[in-house]
Scaffold this motif. Structure first.
Motif, short mmCIF file in Angstrom:
data_model
loop_
_atom_site.label_atom_id
_atom_site.label_comp_id
_atom_site.label_asym_id
_atom_site.label_seq_id
_atom_site.Cartn_x
_atom_site.Cartn_y
_atom_site.Cartn_z
N UNK A 188 0.84 -1.19 0.00
CA UNK A 188 0.00 0.00 0.00
C UNK A 188 0.88 1.24 0.00
N UNK A 189 0.64 2.12 -0.95
CA UNK A 189 1.36 3.39 -1.03
C UNK A 189 0.33 4.51 -1.09
N UNK A 190 0.34 5.36 -0.09
CA UNK A 190 -0.54 6.52 -0.10
C UNK A 190 0.13 7.65 -0.89
N UNK A 191 -0.67 8.60 -1.33
CA UNK A 191 -0.10 9.73 -2.08
C UNK A 191 -0.85 11.00 -1.73
N UNK A 192 -0.11 12.07 -1.60
CA UNK A 192 -0.70 13.41 -1.59
C UNK A 192 -0.12 14.11 -2.81
N UNK A 193 -0.94 14.85 -3.52
CA UNK A 193 -0.47 15.41 -4.79
C UNK A 193 -1.01 16.80 -5.05
N UNK A 194 -0.17 17.60 -5.68
CA UNK A 194 -0.57 18.92 -6.17
C UNK A 194 -0.64 18.89 -7.69
N UNK A 211 2.29 22.56 -0.53
CA UNK A 211 1.62 21.26 -0.46
C UNK A 211 2.36 20.26 0.41
N UNK A 212 3.70 20.28 0.33
CA UNK A 212 4.48 19.37 1.17
C UNK A 212 4.35 19.77 2.64
N UNK A 213 4.40 21.05 2.90
CA UNK A 213 4.22 21.51 4.29
C UNK A 213 2.84 21.11 4.81
N UNK A 214 1.82 21.31 3.98
CA UNK A 214 0.46 20.95 4.41
C UNK A 214 0.33 19.46 4.66
N UNK A 215 0.99 18.65 3.83
CA UNK A 215 0.95 17.20 4.01
C UNK A 215 1.49 16.80 5.38
N UNK A 216 2.63 17.39 5.75
CA UNK A 216 3.22 17.07 7.05
C UNK A 216 2.32 17.56 8.18
N UNK A 257 15.70 19.58 -3.26
CA UNK A 257 15.58 21.03 -3.29
C UNK A 257 14.22 21.46 -2.76
N UNK A 258 13.18 20.72 -3.15
CA UNK A 258 11.83 20.99 -2.66
C UNK A 258 11.76 20.82 -1.14
N UNK A 259 12.35 19.75 -0.64
CA UNK A 259 12.36 19.49 0.80
C UNK A 259 13.05 20.61 1.57
N UNK A 260 14.20 21.04 1.07
CA UNK A 260 14.95 22.10 1.74
C UNK A 260 14.20 23.43 1.69
#
Length: 365
Positions: free
Chosen positions: A36-42, A172-177, A198-201
């Motif tokens: 099972x792999x969940x995903x959040x996406x923009x 979107x990544x911040x909101x996911x966390x 780069x996105x993470x940083x």
């Protein structure tokens, strides 16, 4: 000139197949090992139901089931864009769109740990889901697996588009966390590859500007694999993160051909990005661990993703994971298994060179 020819060949090959095709084969679940792999996406949802390269300000959540073929060997990722064979290839067995954060909350309620995989440049959503399933299967990534799927153009000539999309996807990544933490997930681990680093940083930098200490409070650990990131830019980002998550690991390879191309396209004669640095001298001020995987390049299918495609390195990472699970996540962090705290740089970066025999040699500036 050689790197321009290599780039042209890559663009030509990527244009030969339709990578937007993602067949769902429910019967594959009874053939392979399911993950099972969940995903959040923009990514914006297209008329045919797929999630392509267009951008969406609305964060959407999915639950997918991946069938890993019985013939799978560590470090390989075989799949087809049409008519997939579940006996030999990774196949999507199911994709369910969840009802927003509430739908994700229903599935992850009570989960103590979630690993978020952040993909890099030139990636489709399905390819990213397959890669996360392969990494999880071959290494045993902790907890539930969730892909953060940002809107990559998924073409060899889409590098500039992907750079803009990477910046667009920070919120979107911040909101996911934030969503994961709000539903009671205690430990969130970020594993990012290439441009995803780069996105993470950038995401951590913006949260630190708003709420100092946010990254340490909300992220259990960070692993940047082959980061396609300028070293000076990385230093400026780290300067804004007073207390980074621990462990904070950067995995590099001095034989990363893709990063050599990336550097030269930017006019960097030395051909170095963060993911292929030859010395940690410029990083000595930061409490991070830089792991050199160059020795494993020879058996890796991709010099740009050695950590996922070298069977020898995967075996070492898997053994570390098993030992870490024996001690428990709060008793002995994985980095301590490689290098005890007494051998690490107490005031800054620790350089760790992994040898083919699985030994870790400390190489500090």
């Amino acid at each position: 000139m050689r790197y321009l020819i290599f780039l042209f060949m890559s663009l030509s090959l990527s244009a030969c197949v339709d990578r937007t095709v993602s067949e769902i084969v429910p019967s594959a679940a009874s053939i392979g090992t399911t993950k099972t792999v969940f995903a959040s996406t923009t990514r914006a949802r297209e008329a045919d139901g797929s999630f392509g390269f267009r951008r969406s300000e609305k964060l959407q959540f999915l639950e997918t089931t991946v069938s890993i073929p019985p013939t799978h060997t560590p470090g390989t990722l075989k799949f087809s864009y049409a008519n997939p064979n579940p006996q030999k290839e990774f196949v999507l067995a199911d994709v369910t769109e969840l009802n927003g954060p509430q739908g994700l909350r229903h599935h992850l309620r009570g989960q103590d740990e979630v690993t978020i995989f952040v993909h890099g440049y030139n990636s489709t959503q399905t390819e990213t889901i397959f890669r996360a399933a392969q990494l999880s299967h071959d290494i045993g990534l902790p907890g539930s697996i969730l892909v953060y799927s940002w809107p990559s153009r998924a073409t060899g000539y889409g590098y500039a588009y992907d750079l803009d999309s990477m910046l667009f996807a920070r919120d979107g990544l911040e909101q996911t966390i934030r969503e994961l933490k709000s539903m009671g997930v205690n430990r969130v681990l970020l594993v990012a590859h290439s441009m995803g680093s780069a996105l993470t940083m950038e995401m951590m930098r913006q949260t630190e500007l708003q709420e100092p200490g946010w990254a340490k409070r909300n992220i259990e650990g960070v692993v940047l694999i082959s980061p396609d990131l300028d070293v000076d830019l990385f230093r400026s980002q780290m300067d804004r993160i007073d207390n980074p998550p621990d462990p904070f690991i950067v995995m590099v390879s001095q034989k990363d051909k893709i990063l050599n191309i990336s550097a030269r396209l930017r006019g960097t004669d030395e051909g170095e990005r963060l993911g292929n640095i030859s010395s940690i001298k410029t990083l000595e001020d930061f409490p991070i661990n830089v792991i050199d995987t160059t020795a494993f390049n020879s058996d890796a299918e991709s010099s740009h993703f050695v950590a996922a495609t070298s069977p020898a390195l995967l075996a070492i990472l898997n053994s570390i994971r098993r030992v870490n699970n024996t001690f428990g996540p709060d008793e002995r962090p994985a980095i301590d298994i490689l290098v005890p705290p007494s051998e690490r740089n107490p005031t800054g970066a620790t350089g760790i060179v992994l040898t083919e025999t699985g030994q870790a040699q400390v190489s500090n500036p």
